[in-house]
Design a protein around this motif. Structure first.
Motif, short mmCIF file in Angstrom:
data_model
loop_
_atom_site.label_atom_id
_atom_site.label_comp_id
_atom_site.label_asym_id
_atom_site.label_seq_id
_atom_site.Cartn_x
_atom_site.Cartn_y
_atom_site.Cartn_z
N ASP C 170 1.18 -1.28 0.03
CA ASP C 170 0.15 -0.22 0.04
C ASP C 170 1.01 1.54 0.04
O ASP C 170 0.73 2.15 -0.83
CB ASP C 170 -0.92 0.01 1.28
CG ASP C 170 -2.07 -0.98 1.07
OD1 ASP C 170 -2.44 -1.25 0.02
OD2 ASP C 170 -2.81 -1.36 2.29
N ALA C 171 2.00 1.26 0.82
CA ALA C 171 2.77 2.51 0.90
C ALA C 171 3.74 2.55 -0.29
O ALA C 171 3.97 3.68 -0.70
CB ALA C 171 3.70 2.31 2.19
N ALA C 172 3.92 1.33 -0.52
CA ALA C 172 5.16 1.39 -1.97
C ALA C 172 4.37 1.77 -3.03
O ALA C 172 5.38 2.16 -4.19
CB ALA C 172 5.97 -0.13 -1.99
N ALA C 198 7.27 4.26 5.51
CA ALA C 198 6.35 3.22 5.87
C ALA C 198 6.77 1.88 5.06
O ALA C 198 6.75 0.66 5.76
CB ALA C 198 4.87 3.51 5.79
N HIS C 199 6.83 1.93 3.98
CA HIS C 199 7.21 0.82 3.02
C HIS C 199 8.37 -0.11 3.73
O HIS C 199 8.07 -1.04 4.08
CB HIS C 199 7.45 1.39 1.61
CG HIS C 199 8.08 0.48 0.78
ND1 HIS C 199 8.97 0.63 -0.20
CD2 HIS C 199 8.09 -1.02 0.58
CE1 HIS C 199 9.40 -0.37 -0.82
NE2 HIS C 199 9.03 -1.39 -0.09
N LYS C 241 -2.96 7.28 -5.99
CA LYS C 241 -2.80 5.79 -5.55
C LYS C 241 -3.62 5.87 -4.26
O LYS C 241 -3.36 4.67 -3.48
CB LYS C 241 -1.24 5.38 -5.36
CG LYS C 241 -0.66 5.28 -7.02
CD LYS C 241 -1.42 4.45 -8.03
CE LYS C 241 -1.33 4.93 -9.12
NZ LYS C 241 -1.99 4.13 -10.40
N ASN C 242 -4.05 6.71 -3.69
CA ASN C 242 -4.93 6.60 -2.45
C ASN C 242 -4.26 6.29 -1.27
O ASN C 242 -4.66 5.39 -0.35
CB ASN C 242 -6.11 5.84 -2.64
CG ASN C 242 -7.21 6.12 -3.75
OD1 ASN C 242 -7.38 7.17 -3.56
ND2 ASN C 242 -7.70 5.25 -4.39
N ILE C 243 -2.86 6.71 -1.18
CA ILE C 243 -2.20 6.49 -0.04
C ILE C 243 -2.45 7.25 1.24
O ILE C 243 -3.01 8.45 1.25
CB ILE C 243 -0.69 6.93 -0.53
CG1 ILE C 243 -0.26 5.83 -1.36
CG2 ILE C 243 0.12 6.90 0.90
CD1 ILE C 243 1.06 6.21 -2.25
N SER C 244 -2.50 6.42 2.27
CA SER C 244 -3.39 6.87 3.58
C SER C 244 -2.42 7.88 4.28
O SER C 244 -1.14 7.38 4.37
CB SER C 244 -3.80 5.52 4.28
OG SER C 244 -4.16 5.97 5.69
#
Lengths: 226, 638, 277
Positions: C170-172, C198-199, C241-244
């Motif tokens: 998700d992070a990457a 985070a990745h 990419k909808n990164i949170s």
């Protein structure tokens, strides 16, 4: 000294410390509101509460100095951050549309500045008694400072009610973003609890503001009288 | 005079790479510090090569035309990367990956190179894991695999639909580390426009700084090209808009042989062009053909909406022609069938370029939810691009060029016919033969960059001892002048009546029609006749605004189109000379009665490497392909 | 609102006319301004960038300079395209890049304002093209795992739970477009930095260097002149990419952890024992 400078040159460090200070001030705001709620119990309760605090001068003044330092740190750091942030975008967009940013989050500098002026006013007004010459300056029957009388006198006056109302609005808006934002800055998030954290911000803000406003309007509307 | 020496080490297949590594001379660490290597391109092959060379201690200067090395087109690969790990214990092995790849390439690739690729494949996965590539995992924490591209084993590793991106970011991060260490000097927004060859060796490149427009020569001990493929010669392809042939084509003109330029892969399931404005084609996963049925109306004049056409008036042409495999025939077969239908005038959608891919049967049988679960994201993407809801009306698909097997000829050491000029990744011709299997391009790019080139270039550097030439050396100056003259010429179009894009579109149409999925001698000759006048008109009439000493995207583009206009001819020459059908190269004259390709191992079991001759037709050199370890067989799908 | 017609088989070709206000600026130090262009002949099936292509073809034929804008893969993964459309980076659709935006999204006769990413750290190169090398420099400061090529252990030696792997992925999935910076009131790059931190912090491979990494990347971010995070979450709302923004909290946590645990004892130098072995 250079270590401190290096430490605060980091935006994240500055934000963490500013958040901690802000959350500390929030704690004070809650405590302050709860203490003042004794006004509903009558003059004896609130005057007694005030006199207990005044009877412990070391504690009182340490707390006051502490608050001053924490507030100073918070204000100093956020002003520094805000100035830096402003440099982040020297040329503004011609058209700007927000998707996620709340009104509260976009007005933090404004509400924060209002809050600062309001607090100074409040200190001069009710703590130091320097603003309203007509305010009663006496003691109650038991010889304690008559806080109750001061409050009643102040909030019968629509001018002060108005000023305090605006102050509380600023406080509410500021806190509603600040608390959840502070938690995020401290890295406190949790998949299941994130909504709670988000609600906590507006919840606590509402709690403090309603508590304070209840006193002001109870007096103004004559629900509490001398 | 080009002499093709493939430099394959002797001995058994499994031992060749080990032998090469052992026999190769080493450069001492102290000397490495004094050696400078130029790497052009920062895709999988370029970034992995530059970072590894930097790690080894060489001084690397790395160039890319993007604003950041992370944007190279490797990033768009979705499916995955193959490796013979046999984690699923389903019978995979190095030998099987080797065989699948060489058979998939229709026996037009080098055994030794392909075997080495299969051997190295397992190391690539380990390396990428170590770099933090977030491969999909099973619940127990092991690496997950899926089967891909019609092979019978599960050997494809993947990161959702972004495998290329994640592998590239892995290589990019390794590159970042070497930049931070000062081993690699990164030069983004610089385009390579020529190779400097001095005393027969590649000694540098000429680049244009895309921001200032400044031209400069950079010299080094060796040059590595990792500049990708040339599918954009067709104008419409699934490649990024910046992909081009310029670097490899200019190298060709300086003496590097170009191998199998006509081997270009065309993917059957792309979203069709919507009109003349179309700038690129978007690929849809091939897995759609597992459940979708391809059809067109029986009557070319049928203009009804697809749902109003009764089944009896539909032609399910793949099921009709290939009853055994139906809609699941391989890429090249499906692509050709679709094109044939459209050429008959029975295509659907704008310009008759498209056929229906219909899911209504599977929706009726298994329910819309099943389809949504399997293909939801693809349907969404389709709707975003076309505005159509494929749950209600059939999708339309059309083939699109997306990979080029051809490229600069390299020997086993990845060195081109210009000593000191190495070529890695899609830019070289190696490993995929006449057709590439799914999930193999990422494998090849990383094998070349991480594991092969860093060894083989060392041997060259250790054996050829000459300091880099000065940046004002005669050869460098000559190269600079060539580039300058060309840019000047581009800016001087007299008639000024057409844009570069308009020429590119015309060229693309010629190639698509005559040197695309199916080719014939007459068509290729027609193309060879049509291209030179088009090129001439280009130089007369192309409009390039602005000047050369500024940020000028149109100038960059026009330069690339100019090279495509020359390179296209080379493609057609190659396609015309190869009188057989193999892999992605289908010659209409060489097919069986059932329309199946007929390969000719007697006459064409070789790599066609073309040499540039100024003012003459390109000269063909042959590298014979000897199959010692596998026996060429025929592919059949009926 | 009249939305340009959805395509149907047959007569779907609806032509749209638009007024574009585009930021034109010849170079980094030149004065820029919004210039108005009319485009007609716009098919709803065009992508936004194809619409700009069409405008540029017109401009070139008219002997004018085309509008410089960045684009490459045109399928939402390379991170090149970078336009602020009517005040929103990547335009009105969510979770997509500019190149994945189609003209059927716009009403006929509309005026669209197109501006570049604006941030001190992203100086304008020309028109709508900005210099995003600052993001690369942040990555160079620590956005990697220092492992040499060769000698890596078998990928399955390292067991990584599916959930960790998914979180890391998700992070990457950040494509480094910089929309987060463009959207942020403070032009902060926190979401970009957080995604990389985070990745790598989520995966065991990234753990050995986590302290140094987060410190170095934040330092580089500050050095480049990005603002600080105001937790308004505009970044998340425009991220293709909808990164949170949860990853920003994770970054803060990592940073706190590094600050508390990362202060090393002064390294003891080895006792001198010369060159004897």
């Amino acid at each position: 000294m250079s270590r401190v400078k290096v430490f605060f040159n980091s935006s994240v460090n500055s934000k963490i410390v500013a958040s901690l200070a802000g959350l500390g001030l929030t704690g004070f705001a809650i405590f302050h509101m709860l203490g003042n709620l004794q006004v509903f119990e009558g003059s004896d309760a609130i005057n007694g509460y005030a006199s207990i605090l005044r009877d412990m001068p070391i504690l009182l003044w340490t707390a006051r100095m502490g608050l001053l330092i924490v507030a100073g740190l918070h204000i100093g750091l956020v002003i520094r951050l805000a100035l830096r942030n402003r440099q982040g975008r020297p040329v503004a967009y011609a058209v700007r549309r927000y998707r996620a940013a709340s009104v509260a989050s976009r007005t933090m500098v404004l509400t924060g500045s209002l809050l600062l002026f309001f607090i100074i006013f409040h200190l001069l007004h009710l703590t130091a008694g320097l603003i309203d010459a007509s305010a009663p300056d006496g003691l109650d029957i038991q010889g304690r400072v008559d806080v109750y009388g001061k409050i009643i006198h102040a909030f019968r006056n629509p001018l002060y009610v108005g000023i305090y109302f605006v102050g509380q609005l600023a406080l509410g808006l500021h806190l509603s973003h600040a608390i959840s934002s502070g938690l995020q800055t401290l890295g406190i998030e949790h998949a299941a609890l994130n909504r709670l954290f988000k609600l906590a911000g507006s919840g606590i803000a509402l709690f403090v503001v309603l508590g304070n406003l209840s006193i002001i309007f109870a007096v103004f509307l004559g629900l509490i009288r001398a | 005079m080009i002499i093709l020496d493939s430099n394959i080490p002797p001995g058994p297949l499994e031992m060749k790479w080990d032998r090469r590594r052992f026999s190769g001379k080493l450069v001492s660490p102290a000397n490495k510090r004094r050696i400078k290597i130029i790497v052009v391109g920062t895709g999988l092959a370029g970034a992995s090569a530059a970072s590894t060379l930097g790690q080894l201690g060489y001084q690397v200067e790395c160039f890319c035309f993007h604003d950041s090395p992370r944007r190279a087109h490797s990033i768009a690969a979705q499916g995955g990367i193959n490796a013979a790990k046999n984690y699923q214990d389903d019978g995979d092995s190095v030998a099987r990956l080797f065989y699948d790849t060489i058979k998939g390439g229709d026996f037009r690739s080098r055994e030794a190179s392909v075997y080495r690729l299969a051997q190295i494949s397992t190391q690539i996965i380990d390396q990428c894991v170590a770099l933090g590539v977030p491969f999909a995992r099973e619940y127990g924490g092991q690496l997950a695999n899926r089967s891909f591209g019609g092979v019978q084993v599960s050997r494809t590793f993947y990161c959702r639909g972004q495998t290329g991106q994640q592998l590239l970011l892995g290589a990019y991060s390794a590159l970042c580390w070497q930049i931070e260490r000062g081993q690699v000097t990164m030069r983004p927004r610089t385009e390579m426009l020529d190779v400097i060859v001095a005393d027969g060796h590649a000694r540098g490149i000429v680049v244009r700084d895309l921001v200032s427009g400044r031209l400069s020569a950079h010299t080094a001990h060796a040059v590595v090209l990792a500049t990708g493929g040339y599918s954009n010669v067709y104008y419409l392809s699934t490649n990024a808009s910046g992909c081009n042939v310029t670097a490899t084509y200019r190298a060709w003109k300086q003496g590097a042989a170009f191998a199998n330029p006509s081997f270009t892969q065309i993917h059957p399931t792309a979203i069709p062009p919507a009109g003349d404005h179309q700038a690129k084609l978007t690929l849809m996963s091939e897995s759609l053909r597992n459940d979708g049925r391809l059809w067109v109306p029986v009557s070319p004049s049928d203009r009804r909406s697809p749902n109003a056409i009764p089944p009896s008036e539909r032609d399910y042409f793949l099921e009709r022609r290939y009853p055994r495999f139906g809609n699941l025939v391989p890429r090249d077969v499906a692509s050709r069938a679709v094109k044939a239908i459209c050429d008959e005038g029975r295509g659907v959608g704008p310009g008759g370029q498209g056929v229906y891919l219909d899911f209504s049967d599977v929706i009726r049988q298994q329910g819309i939810e099943v389809v949504r679960e399997r293909y939801g994201n693809l349907f969404e993407m389709y709707q975003r691009i076309t505005g159509e809801n494929a749950y209600e009306v059939p999708m339309r698909i059309y083939p699109a060029p997306h990979y080029t097997m051809g490229g600069l000829w390299v020997d086993y050491n990845l060195m081109s016919t210009i000593p000191g000029l190495f070529v890695v990744g899609e830019a070289n011709f190696a490993d995929h033969g006449a057709n590439r299997l799914g999930a193999s391009s990422l494998m090849q790019g990383l094998a070349d960059g991480y594991f092969i080139l860093p060894y083989t270039i060392g041997h060259y550097l250790a054996t050829v001892d000459s300091p880099p030439i000065a940046e004002d050396h005669g050869a460098a100056r000559a190269a600079l002048e060539r580039v300058e003259a060309r840019i000047k010429k581009l800016l001087q179009g007299k008639g000024r009546r057409r844009t570069a894009a308009s020429f590119h579109r015309t060229l693309g149409k010629i190639l698509w029609d005559h040197c695309g999925m199916s080719r014939c001698a007459a068509g290729l000759r027609a193309a060879l006749e049509a291209i030179p006048p088009l090129r001439e008109e280009f130089w007369q009439n192309v409009v390039v605004p602005g000047s050369g000493d500024m940020f000028n995207q149109e100038l960059e583009y026009a330069g690339r189109v100019a090279d495509f206009l020359e390179f296209a001819e080379l493609m057609c020459h190659d396609a015309l000379h190869r009188e057989e059908s193999c892999g992605a190269h289908f010659r209409e004259e060489y097919q069986t009665e059932d329309g199946e390709p007929r390969r000719d191992d007697e006459r064409f079991a070789y790599v066609a490497a073309w040499e540039y001759r100024e003012g003459e037709a390109p000269v063909l050199h042959k590298e014979p392909l000897n199959f010692e370890f596998v026996q060429p067989t025929t592919r059949s799908y009926q | 609102m009249l939305v340009a017609g959805r395509k149907r088989r047959g007569g779907y070709r609806r032509i749209v006319k638009l007024t574009l206000r585009i930021w034109r600026q010849r170079g980094p130090n030149e004065r820029g301004g919004l210039v108005t262009y009319q485009v007609d002949d716009i098919s709803p099936d065009m992508s936004f960038l194809e619409m700009l292509d069409a405008l540029n073809q017109q401009l070139i034929m008219a002997g004018e300079e085309p509008v410089a804008f960045e684009h490459d893969c045109r399928e939402g993964i390379c991170g090149s395209c970078s336009l602020v459309i009517d005040g929103v980076p990547h335009g009105p659709d969510r979770g997509v890049t500019t190149c994945q935006l189609y003209m059927r999204r716009f009403a006929d006769g509309k005026t669209i304002t197109i501006e570049p990413w604006r941030a001190r750290a992203f100086p304008i190169v020309k028109d709508l093209v900005v210099d995003r090398r600052a993001l690369d420099r942040i990555m160079q400061a620590g956005g990697y795992i220092s492992v040499n090529t060769g000698g890596a252990v078998d990928g399955n030696t390292l067991l990584i739970g599916k959930e960790e792997a998914e979180t890391a992925m998700d992070a990457a999935s950040c494509i480094g477009c910089g929309a987060c910076v463009a959207a942020c009131k403070n032009a902060s790059a926190m979401l970009f930095v957080a995604a990389k931190v985070a990745h790598l912090a989520t995966l065991p491979q990234g753990k050995p260097e986590r302290t140094r990494r987060v410190m170095a990347m934040v330092q580089a971010m500050d050095r480049e002149g990005f603002g600080s995070c105001g937790n308004q979450y505009e970044c998340e709302a425009v991220c293709p990419k909808n990164i949170s923004v949860r990853f920003i909290a994770l970054l803060n946590r990592e940073y706190l952890r590094a600050g508390i645990l990362g202060t090393k004892m002064p390294a003891q130098s080895d006792p001198p024992h010369g060159e004897s072995y």
